[in-house]
Design an enzyme around this catalytic site. Structure first.
Site, PDB file in Angstrom:
ATOM      1  N   LYS A   2      16.099  -6.226   0.655  1.00  0.00           N
ATOM      2  CA  LYS A   2      16.596  -5.406   1.775  1.00  0.00           C
ATOM      3  C   LYS A   2      18.065  -5.670   2.112  1.00  0.00           C
ATOM      4  O   LYS A   2      18.747  -4.791   2.628  1.00  0.00           O
ATOM      5  CB  LYS A   2      15.748  -5.646   3.030  1.00  0.00           C
ATOM      6  CG  LYS A   2      14.370  -5.034   2.980  1.00  0.00           C
ATOM      7  CD  LYS A   2      13.672  -5.232   4.312  1.00  0.00           C
ATOM      8  CE  LYS A   2      12.309  -4.581   4.328  1.00  0.00           C
ATOM      9  NZ  LYS A   2      11.694  -4.633   5.665  1.00  0.00           N
ATOM     10  N   ILE A  39       0.830  -1.213   0.000  1.00  0.00           N
ATOM     11  CA  ILE A  39       0.000   0.000   0.000  1.00  0.00           C
ATOM     12  C   ILE A  39       0.865   1.264   0.000  1.00  0.00           C
ATOM     13  O   ILE A  39       0.341   2.369   0.078  1.00  0.00           O
ATOM     14  CB  ILE A  39      -0.977   0.020   1.196  1.00  0.00           C
ATOM     15  CG1 ILE A  39      -0.215   0.064   2.539  1.00  0.00           C
ATOM     16  CG2 ILE A  39      -1.929  -1.155   1.143  1.00  0.00           C
ATOM     17  CD1 ILE A  39      -1.117   0.297   3.739  1.00  0.00           C
ATOM     18  N   ILE A  57       2.610  -8.057  13.968  1.00  0.00           N
ATOM     19  CA  ILE A  57       3.065  -7.045  13.003  1.00  0.00           C
ATOM     20  C   ILE A  57       2.384  -7.176  11.642  1.00  0.00           C
ATOM     21  O   ILE A  57       2.553  -6.316  10.783  1.00  0.00           O
ATOM     22  CB  ILE A  57       4.601  -7.019  12.849  1.00  0.00           C
ATOM     23  CG1 ILE A  57       5.112  -8.262  12.133  1.00  0.00           C
ATOM     24  CG2 ILE A  57       5.288  -6.818  14.192  1.00  0.00           C
ATOM     25  CD1 ILE A  57       6.539  -8.107  11.633  1.00  0.00           C
ATOM     26  N   ARG A  71      10.512 -21.409  14.469  1.00  0.00           N
ATOM     27  CA  ARG A  71      10.316 -22.788  14.026  1.00  0.00           C
ATOM     28  C   ARG A  71      11.654 -23.468  13.730  1.00  0.00           C
ATOM     29  O   ARG A  71      11.802 -24.658  13.928  1.00  0.00           O
ATOM     30  CB  ARG A  71       9.377 -22.810  12.811  1.00  0.00           C
ATOM     31  CG  ARG A  71       7.920 -22.583  13.196  1.00  0.00           C
ATOM     32  CD  ARG A  71       7.028 -22.289  12.013  1.00  0.00           C
ATOM     33  NE  ARG A  71       7.235 -20.940  11.490  1.00  0.00           N
ATOM     34  CZ  ARG A  71       6.477 -20.370  10.565  1.00  0.00           C
ATOM     35  NH1 ARG A  71       5.461 -21.049  10.055  1.00  0.00           N
ATOM     36  NH2 ARG A  71       6.709 -19.148  10.149  1.00  0.00           N
TER      37      ARG A  71
END
Length: 275
Positions: A70, A20, A219, A154
């Site tokens: 990133k 968005i 989050i 995990r």
């Protein structure tokens, strides 16, 4: 209105259909009458090197960076901030003194939401997940002042690796617990989910006793109420989704691009229309 002098900004990542950012940044440009345009720039991983070299020499004044770029963006930048170096990730790129620089506003975005919530740092935190988002959350939690932090994932080894990094960088001992033992924690905690569990609107990363939880932070921001947050609501546990973190990290990008923080309320209103 686009003009010949309109300055270009954008988001690089792949895929970008879910994002968005295009809407919230352009809404903010309109609200503040800034002659700028924010674009989605989807770059497939195999073409990233060639694409980013081209972008460096185009009149683009700032970028946000999302998954999966990133980390790979770093080698193409002239300088990165201390927090970007610690996190090993950049989500904001800007031009300064003829240099292409990188910063990470995920850390600041999460820290700002913690400050808004004014949670007591006397409680312990249990953080679920050990990916890039977890790193930003962990360092924000430490900056906020929580005295005890538990981490579970995990893949146990990934959580252990982060704990070692934090010990080296901050001299802080994170307690790593196996994923299958996460619900056996004996004390009351603030639960923070940084995993993708719940993104499908079906699963929850916590099926344990909600009486152990003093606050739940997921989050994920879309869906607005994940199964985890719905369970928190049913059990009268205060909770929050990741929308404010998203908006704050976007606002903090403006600090690098324009020298001032972006308009939070404008961006949040636009985001809420879309979700």
């Amino acid at each position: 209105m686009i003009s010949p002098s309109t300055k270009l900004y954008g988001l690089i990542g792949y895929p970008l259909g879910h994002s968005i950012s295009f809407y919230i940044h352009n809404a903010a440009f309109r609200a503040l009458s800034i002659d700028a345009l924010y674009l989605n720039i989807p770059i497939e991983p195999e073409f990233f090197s060639k694409a980013i070299l081209g972008i460096k020499y185009l009149p683009i004044y700032g970028l946000n960076v999302t998954i999966p770029h990133k980390e790979s963006i770093i080698e193409f930048l002239d300088e990165i901030s201390e927090i970007s170096n610690i996190l090993g990730a950049v989500n904001t790129v800007y031009r300064e003194n003829h240099k292409w620089k990188g910063d990470n506003t995920d850390f600041g975005g999460f820290l700002k939401t913690l400050e808004d919530l004014n949670l007591s740092s006397d409680f312990s935190c249990l953080i679920l997940g050990a990916g890039g988002a977890a790193r930003a959350v962990i360092y924000a939690v430490l900056e906020y002042g929580f005295k005890e932090v538990y981490l579970t994932n995990r893949t146990y080894e990934r959580a252990e690796k982060i704990a070692v990094e934090v010990k080296k960088n901050k001299n802080f001992e994170i307690k790593v617990i196996p994923w299958e033992d996460r619900e056996k924690i004996s004390e009351k905690v603030i639960l923070i989910n940084t995993t993708s569990i719940g993104l499908d609107g079906k699963e929850t990363p916590w099926n344990g006793d909600f009486k152990k939880l003093v606050f739940v932070y997921d989050i994920i921001y879309n869906p607005k109420e994940t199964p985890l947050l719905k369970l928190a609501k049913e059990n009268n546990v205060p909770y929050k989704n990741g929308l404010d973190m998203l908006i704050y990290q976007a606002c903090l990008s403006w600090e690098k691009w324009f020298g001032f923080v972006g308009p939070f309320e404008v961006m949040k209103r636009e985001a809420e229309k879309l979700l």
